[in-house]
Design a protein around this motif. Structure first.
Motif, mmCIF file in Angstrom:
data_model
loop_
_atom_site.group_PDB
_atom_site.id
_atom_site.type_symbol
_atom_site.label_atom_id
_atom_site.label_comp_id
_atom_site.label_asym_id
_atom_site.label_seq_id
_atom_site.Cartn_x
_atom_site.Cartn_y
_atom_site.Cartn_z
ATOM 1 N N LEU A 53 0.839 -1.192 0.000
ATOM 2 C CA LEU A 53 0.000 0.000 0.000
ATOM 3 C C LEU A 53 0.878 1.247 0.000
ATOM 4 O O LEU A 53 1.969 1.240 0.564
ATOM 5 C CB LEU A 53 -0.887 0.020 1.247
ATOM 6 C CG LEU A 53 -1.851 -1.156 1.400
ATOM 7 C CD1 LEU A 53 -2.559 -1.075 2.758
ATOM 8 C CD2 LEU A 53 -2.866 -1.178 0.269
ATOM 9 N N ASN A 54 0.370 2.312 -0.600
ATOM 10 C CA ASN A 54 1.097 3.577 -0.511
ATOM 11 C C ASN A 54 0.908 4.118 0.912
ATOM 12 O O ASN A 54 0.064 3.619 1.660
ATOM 13 C CB ASN A 54 0.659 4.565 -1.603
ATOM 14 C CG ASN A 54 -0.746 5.075 -1.428
ATOM 15 O OD1 ASN A 54 -1.186 5.406 -0.322
ATOM 16 N ND2 ASN A 54 -1.488 5.146 -2.527
ATOM 17 N N PRO A 55 1.677 5.112 1.322
ATOM 18 C CA PRO A 55 1.596 5.585 2.713
ATOM 19 C C PRO A 55 0.193 5.999 3.170
ATOM 20 O O PRO A 55 -0.209 5.665 4.288
ATOM 21 C CB PRO A 55 2.573 6.767 2.741
ATOM 22 C CG PRO A 55 3.590 6.411 1.699
ATOM 23 C CD PRO A 55 2.797 5.761 0.604
ATOM 24 N N ALA A 56 -0.550 6.696 2.341
ATOM 25 C CA ALA A 56 -1.897 7.127 2.739
ATOM 26 C C ALA A 56 -2.831 5.928 2.870
ATOM 27 O O ALA A 56 -3.617 5.846 3.827
ATOM 28 C CB ALA A 56 -2.458 8.126 1.729
ATOM 29 N N GLU A 57 -2.744 4.993 1.935
ATOM 30 C CA GLU A 57 -3.560 3.779 2.016
ATOM 31 C C GLU A 57 -3.209 2.974 3.260
ATOM 32 O O GLU A 57 -4.088 2.428 3.921
ATOM 33 C CB GLU A 57 -3.332 2.888 0.788
ATOM 34 C CG GLU A 57 -3.876 3.404 -0.511
ATOM 35 C CD GLU A 57 -3.460 2.528 -1.686
ATOM 36 O OE1 GLU A 57 -4.311 2.299 -2.565
ATOM 37 O OE2 GLU A 57 -2.288 2.068 -1.733
ATOM 38 N N PHE A 58 -1.907 2.897 3.568
ATOM 39 C CA PHE A 58 -1.446 2.114 4.699
ATOM 40 C C PHE A 58 -1.979 2.682 6.007
ATOM 41 O O PHE A 58 -2.506 1.966 6.850
ATOM 42 C CB PHE A 58 0.083 2.060 4.704
ATOM 43 C CG PHE A 58 0.684 1.159 5.746
ATOM 44 C CD1 PHE A 58 0.181 -0.124 5.972
ATOM 45 C CD2 PHE A 58 1.769 1.571 6.488
ATOM 46 C CE1 PHE A 58 0.744 -0.967 6.933
ATOM 47 C CE2 PHE A 58 2.345 0.740 7.440
ATOM 48 C CZ PHE A 58 1.826 -0.522 7.662
ATOM 49 N N ARG A 59 -1.869 4.016 6.186
ATOM 50 C CA ARG A 59 -2.371 4.641 7.413
ATOM 51 C C ARG A 59 -3.876 4.403 7.543
ATOM 52 O O ARG A 59 -4.369 4.041 8.609
ATOM 53 C CB ARG A 59 -2.060 6.127 7.437
ATOM 54 C CG ARG A 59 -2.561 6.801 8.713
ATOM 55 C CD ARG A 59 -2.158 8.255 8.784
ATOM 56 N NE ARG A 59 -0.727 8.439 8.943
ATOM 57 C CZ ARG A 59 -0.074 8.321 10.095
ATOM 58 N NH1 ARG A 59 -0.725 8.007 11.196
ATOM 59 N NH2 ARG A 59 1.226 8.511 10.157
ATOM 60 N N SER A 60 -4.603 4.576 6.468
ATOM 61 C CA SER A 60 -6.049 4.368 6.488
ATOM 62 C C SER A 60 -6.384 2.917 6.825
ATOM 63 O O SER A 60 -7.277 2.640 7.640
ATOM 64 C CB SER A 60 -6.644 4.756 5.132
ATOM 65 O OG SER A 60 -8.021 4.521 5.104
ATOM 66 N N ALA A 61 -5.660 1.980 6.214
ATOM 67 C CA ALA A 61 -5.892 0.560 6.470
ATOM 68 C C ALA A 61 -5.550 0.200 7.910
ATOM 69 O O ALA A 61 -6.240 -0.616 8.541
ATOM 70 C CB ALA A 61 -5.085 -0.301 5.491
ATOM 71 N N LEU A 62 -4.496 0.795 8.458
ATOM 72 C CA LEU A 62 -4.131 0.546 9.858
ATOM 73 C C LEU A 62 -5.211 1.052 10.807
ATOM 74 O O LEU A 62 -5.536 0.383 11.794
ATOM 75 C CB LEU A 62 -2.796 1.206 10.199
ATOM 76 C CG LEU A 62 -1.543 0.450 9.797
ATOM 77 C CD1 LEU A 62 -0.319 1.343 9.936
ATOM 78 C CD2 LEU A 62 -1.374 -0.824 10.619
ATOM 79 N N VAL A 116 -1.122 -0.686 17.036
ATOM 80 C CA VAL A 116 -0.760 0.557 17.725
ATOM 81 C C VAL A 116 0.726 0.857 17.532
ATOM 82 O O VAL A 116 1.105 1.990 17.216
ATOM 83 C CB VAL A 116 -1.129 0.483 19.224
ATOM 84 C CG1 VAL A 116 -0.482 1.611 20.013
ATOM 85 C CG2 VAL A 116 -2.636 0.495 19.394
ATOM 86 N N TYR A 117 1.572 -0.145 17.704
ATOM 87 C CA TYR A 117 3.007 0.058 17.520
ATOM 88 C C TYR A 117 3.327 0.493 16.091
ATOM 89 O O TYR A 117 4.199 1.332 15.866
ATOM 90 C CB TYR A 117 3.791 -1.209 17.860
ATOM 91 C CG TYR A 117 3.821 -1.577 19.321
ATOM 92 C CD1 TYR A 117 3.777 -0.616 20.322
ATOM 93 C CD2 TYR A 117 3.902 -2.902 19.711
ATOM 94 C CE1 TYR A 117 3.821 -0.962 21.666
ATOM 95 C CE2 TYR A 117 3.951 -3.266 21.047
ATOM 96 C CZ TYR A 117 3.904 -2.285 22.016
ATOM 97 O OH TYR A 117 3.955 -2.625 23.346
ATOM 98 N N THR A 118 2.648 -0.087 15.128
ATOM 99 C CA THR A 118 2.891 0.264 13.727
ATOM 100 C C THR A 118 2.434 1.692 13.436
ATOM 101 O O THR A 118 3.133 2.447 12.756
ATOM 102 C CB THR A 118 2.208 -0.737 12.789
ATOM 103 O OG1 THR A 118 2.666 -2.062 13.096
ATOM 104 C CG2 THR A 118 2.532 -0.446 11.333
ATOM 105 N N ASP A 138 4.419 7.601 12.870
ATOM 106 C CA ASP A 138 4.547 8.960 13.399
ATOM 107 C C ASP A 138 5.925 9.213 14.004
ATOM 108 O O ASP A 138 6.120 10.210 14.706
ATOM 109 C CB ASP A 138 3.450 9.224 14.438
ATOM 110 C CG ASP A 138 2.077 9.320 13.794
ATOM 111 O OD1 ASP A 138 1.973 9.814 12.659
ATOM 112 O OD2 ASP A 138 1.096 8.914 14.443
ATOM 113 N N GLY A 139 6.854 8.288 13.777
ATOM 114 C CA GLY A 139 8.219 8.473 14.247
ATOM 115 C C GLY A 139 8.433 8.163 15.706
ATOM 116 O O GLY A 139 9.407 8.612 16.303
ATOM 117 N N VAL A 140 7.531 7.389 16.295
ATOM 118 C CA VAL A 140 7.615 7.046 17.713
ATOM 119 C C VAL A 140 7.811 5.536 17.853
ATOM 120 O O VAL A 140 6.973 4.755 17.394
ATOM 121 C CB VAL A 140 6.336 7.492 18.456
ATOM 122 C CG1 VAL A 140 6.387 7.060 19.909
ATOM 123 C CG2 VAL A 140 6.148 8.993 18.341
ATOM 124 N N GLY A 141 8.908 5.134 18.482
ATOM 125 C CA GLY A 141 9.182 3.719 18.702
ATOM 126 C C GLY A 141 8.441 3.180 19.922
ATOM 127 O O GLY A 141 7.831 3.937 20.686
#
Length: 95
Positions: A20-29, A56-58, A63-66
């Motif tokens: 998935l592209n980044p926008a699709e991935f965030r939406s799917a998550l 949640v971790y993903t 968002d750059g948070v480990g």
């Protein structure tokens, strides 16, 4: 049926997959988070919480948070506002 799955699911069960592209991935998550929370609420099985955490971790990683930083944020908020161990149900004062 099409949905976001863990990396090894296509190898185990077949079918086709695509990244998935980044926008699709965030939406799917975000959709997956709702799905996983729903599964936990329906079953009450703690194992479902592991799936919730994975999503949640993903999301945090996007968002750059480990994991460690997310845990530190959780601990800081718990120190400032407390946790849920007291099982308090609050009713706001009437205005």
């Amino acid at each position: 049926m099409s949905k976001l799955v863990r990396n090894h699911i296509p190898d185990l069960f077949g079918g086709t997959s695509r990244p998935l592209n980044p926008a699709e991935f965030r939406s799917a998550l975000c959709a997956k988070l709702g799905e996983e929370v729903g599964e936990y609420l329906e079953s009450g099985e703690v194992l479902e919480l592991a799936d919730v955490l994975e999503v949640v971790y993903t999301l945090a990683k996007l968002d750059g948070v480990g994991r460690e930083e997310l845990e530190a944020m959780r601990a800081q908020k718990a120190e400032e506002r407390g946790g849920f161990a007291a099982r308090l149900w609050w009713e706001a004062p009437s205005t």
